[in-house]
Design a protein around this motif. Structure first.
Motif, PDB file in Angstrom:
ATOM      1  N   LEU A 187       0.826  -1.209   0.000  1.00 42.95           N
ATOM      2  CA  LEU A 187       0.000   0.000   0.000  1.00 42.95           C
ATOM      3  C   LEU A 187       0.860   1.258   0.000  1.00 42.95           C
ATOM      4  CD1 LEU A 187      -2.835  -0.934   2.551  1.00 42.95           C
ATOM      5  CD2 LEU A 187      -3.014  -0.804   0.059  1.00 42.95           C
ATOM      6  N   LYS A 188       1.996   1.192   0.703  1.00 41.19           N
ATOM      7  CA  LYS A 188       2.900   2.344   0.723  1.00 41.19           C
ATOM      8  C   LYS A 188       3.403   2.636  -0.690  1.00 41.19           C
ATOM      9  CE  LYS A 188       5.102   5.328   3.424  1.00 41.19           C
ATOM     10  NZ  LYS A 188       4.376   6.271   4.300  1.00 41.19           N
ATOM     11  N   GLY A 189       3.686   1.587  -1.448  1.00 39.51           N
ATOM     12  CA  GLY A 189       4.112   1.774  -2.824  1.00 39.51           C
ATOM     13  C   GLY A 189       3.054   2.441  -3.671  1.00 39.51           C
ATOM     14  N   ILE A 190       1.787   2.107  -3.416  1.00 40.01           N
ATOM     15  CA  ILE A 190       0.678   2.720  -4.153  1.00 40.01           C
ATOM     16  C   ILE A 190       0.494   4.171  -3.718  1.00 40.01           C
ATOM     17  CG2 ILE A 190      -1.812   2.614  -4.569  1.00 40.01           C
ATOM     18  CD1 ILE A 190      -1.585  -0.459  -4.153  1.00 40.01           C
ATOM     19  N   GLU A 191       0.501   4.406  -2.405  1.00 40.30           N
ATOM     20  CA  GLU A 191       0.291   5.755  -1.878  1.00 40.30           C
ATOM     21  C   GLU A 191       1.364   6.732  -2.353  1.00 40.30           C
ATOM     22  OE1 GLU A 191       0.414   5.065   2.286  1.00 40.30           O
ATOM     23  OE2 GLU A 191      -1.542   4.089   2.373  1.00 40.30           O
ATOM     24  N   GLU A 192       2.621   6.266  -2.347  1.00 41.10           N
ATOM     25  CA  GLU A 192       3.738   7.150  -2.661  1.00 41.10           C
ATOM     26  C   GLU A 192       4.161   7.063  -4.133  1.00 41.10           C
ATOM     27  OE1 GLU A 192       4.899   9.228  -0.493  1.00 41.10           O
ATOM     28  OE2 GLU A 192       3.701   8.489   1.196  1.00 41.10           O
ATOM     29  N   ASP A 193       3.437   6.280  -4.931  1.00 44.30           N
ATOM     30  CA  ASP A 193       3.714   6.137  -6.362  1.00 44.30           C
ATOM     31  C   ASP A 193       5.165   5.725  -6.618  1.00 44.30           C
ATOM     32  OD1 ASP A 193       3.252   6.128  -9.072  1.00 44.30           O
ATOM     33  OD2 ASP A 193       3.509   8.296  -9.332  1.00 44.30           O
ATOM     34  N   TYR A 194       5.575   4.644  -5.938  1.00 45.31           N
ATOM     35  CA  TYR A 194       6.945   4.153  -6.095  1.00 45.31           C
ATOM     36  C   TYR A 194       7.179   3.674  -7.526  1.00 45.31           C
ATOM     37  CZ  TYR A 194       7.610   3.890  -0.969  1.00 45.31           C
ATOM     38  OH  TYR A 194       7.732   4.161   0.366  1.00 45.31           O
ATOM     39  N   ASP A 195       8.389   3.898  -8.015  1.00 49.39           N
ATOM     40  CA  ASP A 195       8.780   3.381  -9.324  1.00 49.39           C
ATOM     41  C   ASP A 195       9.305   1.956  -9.180  1.00 49.39           C
ATOM     42  OD1 ASP A 195       8.178   5.702 -10.784  1.00 49.39           O
ATOM     43  OD2 ASP A 195      10.117   6.606 -10.270  1.00 49.39           O
ATOM     44  N   LEU A 196       8.888   1.098 -10.096  1.00 47.76           N
ATOM     45  CA  LEU A 196       9.350  -0.279 -10.066  1.00 47.76           C
ATOM     46  C   LEU A 196      10.720  -0.366 -10.731  1.00 47.76           C
ATOM     47  CD1 LEU A 196       8.585  -3.213  -9.336  1.00 47.76           C
ATOM     48  CD2 LEU A 196       7.604  -3.422 -11.632  1.00 47.76           C
ATOM     49  N   PRO A 197      11.718  -0.901 -10.047  1.00 49.93           N
ATOM     50  CA  PRO A 197      13.049  -1.014 -10.668  1.00 49.93           C
ATOM     51  C   PRO A 197      13.037  -2.036 -11.801  1.00 49.93           C
ATOM     52  CG  PRO A 197      13.011  -2.157  -8.565  1.00 49.93           C
ATOM     53  CD  PRO A 197      11.697  -1.432  -8.677  1.00 49.93           C
ATOM     54  N   ARG A 198      14.127  -2.057 -12.523  1.00 51.03           N
ATOM     55  CA  ARG A 198      14.284  -3.019 -13.624  1.00 51.03           C
ATOM     56  C   ARG A 198      14.187  -4.440 -13.100  1.00 51.03           C
ATOM     57  NH1 ARG A 198      19.981  -3.621 -16.978  1.00 51.03           N
ATOM     58  NH2 ARG A 198      19.393  -5.474 -18.214  1.00 51.03           N
ATOM     59  N   GLU A 199      13.529  -5.290 -13.861  1.00 52.09           N
ATOM     60  CA  GLU A 199      13.374  -6.676 -13.405  1.00 52.09           C
ATOM     61  C   GLU A 199      14.673  -7.467 -13.558  1.00 52.09           C
ATOM     62  OE1 GLU A 199      11.357  -9.716 -15.871  1.00 52.09           O
ATOM     63  OE2 GLU A 199      10.825  -8.046 -17.200  1.00 52.09           O
ATOM     64  N   ALA A 200      14.787  -8.503 -12.744  1.00 53.50           N
ATOM     65  CA  ALA A 200      15.935  -9.411 -12.840  1.00 53.50           C
ATOM     66  C   ALA A 200      15.615 -10.478 -13.872  1.00 53.50           C
ATOM     67  CB  ALA A 200      16.205 -10.048 -11.480  1.00 53.50           C
ATOM     68  N   GLU A 201      16.355 -10.471 -14.962  1.00 54.27           N
ATOM     69  CA  GLU A 201      16.109 -11.429 -16.038  1.00 54.27           C
ATOM     70  C   GLU A 201      17.007 -12.651 -15.927  1.00 54.27           C
ATOM     71  OE1 GLU A 201      16.687  -9.099 -19.533  1.00 54.27           O
ATOM     72  OE2 GLU A 201      14.730  -8.126 -19.398  1.00 54.27           O
ATOM     73  N   ASP A 202      18.086 -12.535 -15.136  1.00 55.85           N
ATOM     74  CA  ASP A 202      19.036 -13.634 -14.995  1.00 55.85           C
ATOM     75  C   ASP A 202      18.678 -14.511 -13.808  1.00 55.85           C
ATOM     76  OD1 ASP A 202      20.841 -12.688 -17.091  1.00 55.85           O
ATOM     77  OD2 ASP A 202      21.294 -11.055 -15.703  1.00 55.85           O
ATOM     78  N   ASP A 203      19.359 -15.655 -13.742  1.00 53.33           N
ATOM     79  CA  ASP A 203      19.288 -16.500 -12.559  1.00 53.33           C
ATOM     80  C   ASP A 203      20.095 -15.808 -11.465  1.00 53.33           C
ATOM     81  OD1 ASP A 203      19.489 -18.363 -10.570  1.00 53.33           O
ATOM     82  OD2 ASP A 203      20.351 -19.944 -11.812  1.00 53.33           O
ATOM     83  N   VAL A 204      19.403 -15.207 -10.509  1.00 50.89           N
ATOM     84  CA  VAL A 204      20.073 -14.403  -9.486  1.00 50.89           C
ATOM     85  C   VAL A 204      21.038 -15.245  -8.666  1.00 50.89           C
ATOM     86  CG1 VAL A 204      19.708 -12.895  -7.481  1.00 50.89           C
ATOM     87  CG2 VAL A 204      18.115 -12.827  -9.404  1.00 50.89           C
TER      88      VAL A 204
ATOM     89  N   GLU B 295      28.531  -8.762  -9.876  1.00 49.72           N
ATOM     90  CA  GLU B 295      27.475  -8.672 -10.901  1.00 49.72           C
ATOM     91  C   GLU B 295      26.171  -8.169 -10.291  1.00 49.72           C
ATOM     92  OE1 GLU B 295      28.660 -12.203 -14.056  1.00 49.72           O
ATOM     93  OE2 GLU B 295      27.829 -12.764 -12.096  1.00 49.72           O
ATOM     94  N   LEU B 296      25.844  -8.646  -9.094  1.00 45.58           N
ATOM     95  CA  LEU B 296      24.627  -8.199  -8.418  1.00 45.58           C
ATOM     96  C   LEU B 296      24.703  -6.707  -8.108  1.00 45.58           C
ATOM     97  CD1 LEU B 296      24.188 -11.223  -5.989  1.00 45.58           C
ATOM     98  CD2 LEU B 296      22.593 -10.589  -7.792  1.00 45.58           C
ATOM     99  N   GLU B 297      25.866  -6.267  -7.647  1.00 46.22           N
ATOM    100  CA  GLU B 297      26.051  -4.849  -7.329  1.00 46.22           C
ATOM    101  C   GLU B 297      25.916  -3.995  -8.576  1.00 46.22           C
ATOM    102  OE1 GLU B 297      29.325  -1.909  -5.135  1.00 46.22           O
ATOM    103  OE2 GLU B 297      29.694  -4.071  -5.309  1.00 46.22           O
ATOM    104  N   ALA B 298      26.452  -4.473  -9.693  1.00 45.68           N
ATOM    105  CA  ALA B 298      26.358  -3.723 -10.946  1.00 45.68           C
ATOM    106  C   ALA B 298      24.913  -3.585 -11.411  1.00 45.68           C
ATOM    107  CB  ALA B 298      27.198  -4.408 -12.026  1.00 45.68           C
ATOM    108  N   LEU B 299      24.088  -4.569 -11.099  1.00 47.33           N
ATOM    109  CA  LEU B 299      22.674  -4.539 -11.479  1.00 47.33           C
ATOM    110  C   LEU B 299      21.818  -3.808 -10.454  1.00 47.33           C
ATOM    111  CD1 LEU B 299      22.303  -8.227 -12.752  1.00 47.33           C
ATOM    112  CD2 LEU B 299      22.229  -6.158 -14.165  1.00 47.33           C
ATOM    113  N   GLY B 300      22.432  -3.380  -9.354  1.00 48.20           N
ATOM    114  CA  GLY B 300      21.684  -2.678  -8.310  1.00 48.20           C
ATOM    115  C   GLY B 300      20.820  -3.590  -7.473  1.00 48.20           C
TER     116      GLY B 300
END
Length: 445
Positions: A356-373, A380-385
């Motif tokens: 709900l906080k994400g909805i209330e504050e209109d949070y932006d969704l970060p880029r999705e993880a497409e790799d096997d994390v 590599e994880l740090e480079a992807l944020g």
């Protein structure tokens, strides 16, 4: 008297119910029970059953100990495993103060408050848990490594296995109590089972999870075996989680669904995921509340250990399952970090609060993880944020201590007690000398 209360009183007489167990949970999620005679139930509906709240984990201090358990007639069910002799029923309770006001220390009330907040925005919160657990050949004994009841693996079908017989009986009991089961199968670990409950509103699901745990333990004991929801009972085998699918509805419409959008996921759905991710580290102490929980998330095979999301990516903390054409109501997200041993009322409350906080504050969704994390290096994880989740209960406590979201969602009393209890658990744990230390050091030092 309400129609539901009248129905319960008539059912007591028609079914020859001699004992009624009133159930509620403490702050840590342990089930509590008090039995009353049917003749006392009408008074319990009107005035509640008094008890000493200071004797219950996290409920009250000595000088404010008088509390009341108020039965919820909508949760009335006959207990099938207590079928020999006079019938026994159960109802969940809301905990109230002597003046009738809700107790802020009642986990069920914590969830109800958060659901009301969602309701004020027009949302209904639905959940669907996939509950994993292990079956052991005997009750735990100090110093003895537990033994699973079988050596089967994921989706294995074995004739006359403990797991198959157990799941059949357990599901029959659950359905006799009005709890619908969607799937069941053997999980990856030896003796490990999974039973998935059907979608329901979050309060009903939380009640059902507490009932589920009791049913699983009762059926196991009746078969001469032991069931455990411990997050990671074995070093070499997978941990037990409770992957939880969630969605918000506005009336009959799934608020997470938008036809033609990427993955058919609406803006509300994306904001909800963003809220979960933004506050993931803060809520971990609740969704993974035990010192053993972090053996599962850090060393548990396929348990997520980083803050990220992905479409149909099982290595991600939040997964957006594959969309089924022409099934808009099925659009949902899956949170994969949750333990099977959590307090479901508090876990659902903080999940919903973060979303709900994400909805209330209109949070932006970060880029999705497409790799096997799981296969990515720290660099590599740090480079992807992609940031790590807390690696221990101690880390989770430190993050939670400064969380406004957690304090607001849980309320001051639950927030304070819960963290004090977790600090003590961590201190007790780190002070123990383990068999690993003795095995490694005694022979050489």
């Amino acid at each position: 008297m309400s129609k539901q209360e009248d129905f319960v009183l008539r059912a007591l007489e028609e079914r020859d119910v001699r004992f009624v167990r009133l159930w509620f949970t403490d702050v840590l999620g342990s089930l509590k029970s008090v039995a009353v005679a049917p003749a006392e139930l009408e008074g319990a509906f009107a005035e509640g059953i008094g008890f000493d709240g200071s004797a219950i984990e996290g409920f009250a201090r000595i000088y404010e100990s008088d509390m009341l358990a108020l039965p919820d007639p909508s949760t009335f069910q006959i207990l099938p495993w207590a079928s020999e002799g006079p019938a026994t029923a159960r109802m969940f309770c809301d905990i109230v103060m002597p003046d009738g006001s809700p107790s802020y220390a009642d986990p069920r009330n914590v969830l109800k408050r958060t659901l009301e907040k969602a309701g004020d925005k027009g949302f209904t919160f639905y959940t669907h848990p996939e509950i994993e657990f292990y079956l052991l050949d005997d009750a735990p004994q100090r110093g003895r490594v537990p033994v699973p009841v079988d050596r089967s693996g994921y989706f294995d079908h074995t004739a006359h296995s403990h797991g198959t017989d157990f799941r059949r009986e357990a599901i029959s009991v659950l359905e006799a109590m009005g709890i619908s089961v969607e799937f069941s199968h053997h999980e990856a670990g030896p003796g490990q089972q999974e039973i998935d409950l059907r979608y329901a509103d979050a309060l009903s699901t939380a009640d059902n999870i507490m009932t589920f745990r009791s049913v699983i333990r009762e059926v196991a004991l009746s078969q001469g075996i032991w069931a455990t929801f411990m997050p990671k009972p074995f070093t070499k085998h997978p941990g037990s989680g409770m992957h939880t699918h969630v969605s918000l509805f506005e009336g009959d419409q799934n608020a997470f669904h938008e036809a033609g959008a990427e993955y058919q996921l609406s803006k509300v759905g994306r904001q909800f995921i963003a809220g979960i991710l933004t506050h993931a580290k803060e809520i971990t102490v609740v969704t993974n509340q035990w010192v053993n929980s972090y053996k599962r998330t850090m060393f548990g095979g396929e348990a997520p250990s980083h803050v990220c999301w992905g479409h149909n990516n099982r290595s991600a903390m939040v997964r957006v399952p594959m969309y089924k054409p022409n099934k808009g109501p099925s659009t949902r997200i899956e949170l994969r970090t949750v333990d099977a041993a959590c307090n479901p009322y508090l876990a659902f409350a903080v999940m919903l609060g973060a979303g709900l906080k994400g909805i209330e504050e209109d949070y932006d969704l970060p880029r999705e993880a497409e790799d096997d994390v799981w296969s990515l290096s720290d660099r590599e994880l740090e480079a992807l944020g992609i940031e790590p989740l807390p690696k221990s209960l101690n880390e989770a406590i430190h993050v939670a201590e400064s969380s406004e979201l957690l304090a607001d969602t849980l309320g001051e009393q639950v927030f304070d007690y819960f963290l004090r209890n977790k600090r003590k658990e961590w201190d007790d744990y780190r002070g123990q000398v383990s068999s690993y230390e003795r095995d490694q050091m005694l022979p050489v030092i």
